[in-house]
Design an enzyme around this catalytic site. Structure first.
Site, short mmCIF file in Angstrom:
data_model
loop_
_atom_site.label_atom_id
_atom_site.label_comp_id
_atom_site.label_asym_id
_atom_site.label_seq_id
_atom_site.Cartn_x
_atom_site.Cartn_y
_atom_site.Cartn_z
N LYS A 159 -1.94 40.25 9.14
CA LYS A 159 -2.97 40.26 8.11
C LYS A 159 -4.09 41.22 8.52
O LYS A 159 -4.60 41.15 9.63
CB LYS A 159 -3.54 38.86 7.91
CG LYS A 159 -2.55 37.86 7.33
CD LYS A 159 -2.28 38.14 5.87
CE LYS A 159 -1.42 37.07 5.23
NZ LYS A 159 -1.24 37.28 3.78
N LYS A 287 8.22 36.16 -5.78
CA LYS A 287 8.06 34.73 -5.61
C LYS A 287 8.77 34.00 -6.75
O LYS A 287 8.31 34.06 -7.90
CB LYS A 287 6.57 34.37 -5.59
CG LYS A 287 5.79 34.92 -4.41
CD LYS A 287 4.31 34.64 -4.59
CE LYS A 287 3.53 34.79 -3.28
NZ LYS A 287 3.57 36.15 -2.74
#
Length: 380
Positions: A159, A287
């Protein structure tokens, strides 16, 4: 059709554009022979709406209850009545329940049924997954990445975007030095940068041989992502930057974007066709919950692959039922890249034991009928 509400605490709050989320709420969706002709065995689905990605919990429940008659049985065109654009989590729950029942009735896995429906090859027996490393100083980040590799992962996502770009460059350099060149390294900015910063990030990350940078720009900025891919965006700023110390041996000014771009959050704002038409991505992160079901996720993966864009399957921090379904979707994608399916640890508890836990950077795809044979019989 039976709806069973659930609520699961997260191990730590999840920051989103709409505030922090501390739990995942949703519904288990059960179907059986009493619901429709042709259903011979029970099927199980999960509808877990997530703010910013899907409809609200109340809209999800309303949509699901709206496709059952007064006695609770499904109406004939139940699945067609659920709009994947308006209520994707509701459609996911019912589509998965119906697909699980059908696959169990046929005596084959969900992955095998999904692949056969699209004329795809036999699904793989295992799916590679990436580890995810959060924010931290360079030493902490590198140590976390090294632990992941020691556990068997050969793809690590870091991240970025919460710190200044200089700090993120140092963090990624520390990770690359710790892991060597044989481990795939990804960076995920979660839309944190403006166009100029994103352009500079891609240039400065180039020597680190990243697999891709995920969501470098805000989700709505498809034009900016397309410009980054073509090397146009920020070109006017490079001459000024060249006057500074060349700390990172950046790529040449006339080259295309030195690091591939993946889009994730953009798919919650714009549909896949818009992303592909804009030429905004090298990779799309899909997703199933946000797309409206396993069937639609696999169709999206095939569409992306046909357009020369690689699909990666991940979850919306789903519970075990939908997470297992996402594993089946990934298994049906030929030669799929490492996927974001190692998310069980983000939940403090789950609905049932996981039939496909992560081991050595992979998940084994259940080969029993349906989702996982009788693994979820206690939930049906």
């Amino acid at each position: 059709m039976r709806l069973r509400p659930f609520s699961l605490d997260l191990t730590s709050p999840l920051g989103t554009a709409r505030g922090a989320i501390t739990e995942r709420e949703g519904f288990l969706v059960g179907v059986g022979p009493d619901d429709r002709a042709g259903i011979s065995v029970p099927g199980l689905g999960e509808a877990a709406p997530l703010p910013g990605w899907t409809e609200s919990r109340s809209a999800c429940e309303s949509a699901l209850r709206g496709v059952a008659d007064d006695g609770g049985a499904l109406v004939d065109d139940a699945l067609d009545r659920l709009d994947p654009g308006a209520t994707p989590a509701a459609r996911h729950g019912l589509a998965l329940a119906l697909a699980d029942a059908a696959a169990r009735g046929e005596g084959r896995s969900l992955a095998a049924r999904l692949a056969a429906d699209r004329g795809l090859p036999t699904p793989t027996e295992t799916v590679p997954v990436n580890a995810t490393v959060g924010d931290g100083d360079p030493q902490t980040t590198a140590a976390a990445a090294a632990r992941a590799v020691a556990e068997g992962f050969d793809c690590v996502k870091v991240k970025v975007g919460a710190r200044a770009l200089d700090a993120d460059v140092e963090r990624l350099r520390a990770v690359r030095e710790a892991l060597g060149d044989d481990v795939a390294l990804r960076a995920d900015a979660n839309g944190a940068w403006d166009r100029s910063t994103a352009r500079e990030a891609l240039d400065r990350f180039a020597p680190l041989n990243l697999a891709y940078v995920e969501q470098p720009l805000p989700a709505e900025d498809l034009a900016g992502a397309a410009a980054l891919r073509s090397g146009r965006e920020g070109r006017e700023d490079r001459e000024a930057r060249d006057d500074r110390e060349d700390r990172d041996d950046r790529a040449g000014d006339d080259a295309d974007a030195p690091v591939p771009i993946a889009l994730d959050e953009s798919l919650a704002r714009r549909d896949l066709d818009a992303v592909l038409d804009a030429g905004a991505a090298d990779v799309v992160v899909l997703k199933p919950m946000a797309l409206g079901g396993p069937d639609r996720a696999l169709a999206a993966a095939a569409t992306a692959r046909a357009a020369g864009v690689e699909p990666v399957i991940t979850t919306t921090i789903d519970a075990v039922v939908a997470r297992t379904a996402a594993v089946h979707v990934a298994a049906a994608v030929p030669e799929v890249a490492p996927c974001g399916l190692a998310t069980a640890s983000l939940l403090d508890e789950d609905l049932a034991p996981d039939p496909c836990p992560v081991a050595d950077g992979e998940v084994a795809v259940p080969d029993a009928p349906g989702l996982a044979g009788d693994a979820f019989d206690g939930l049906r």
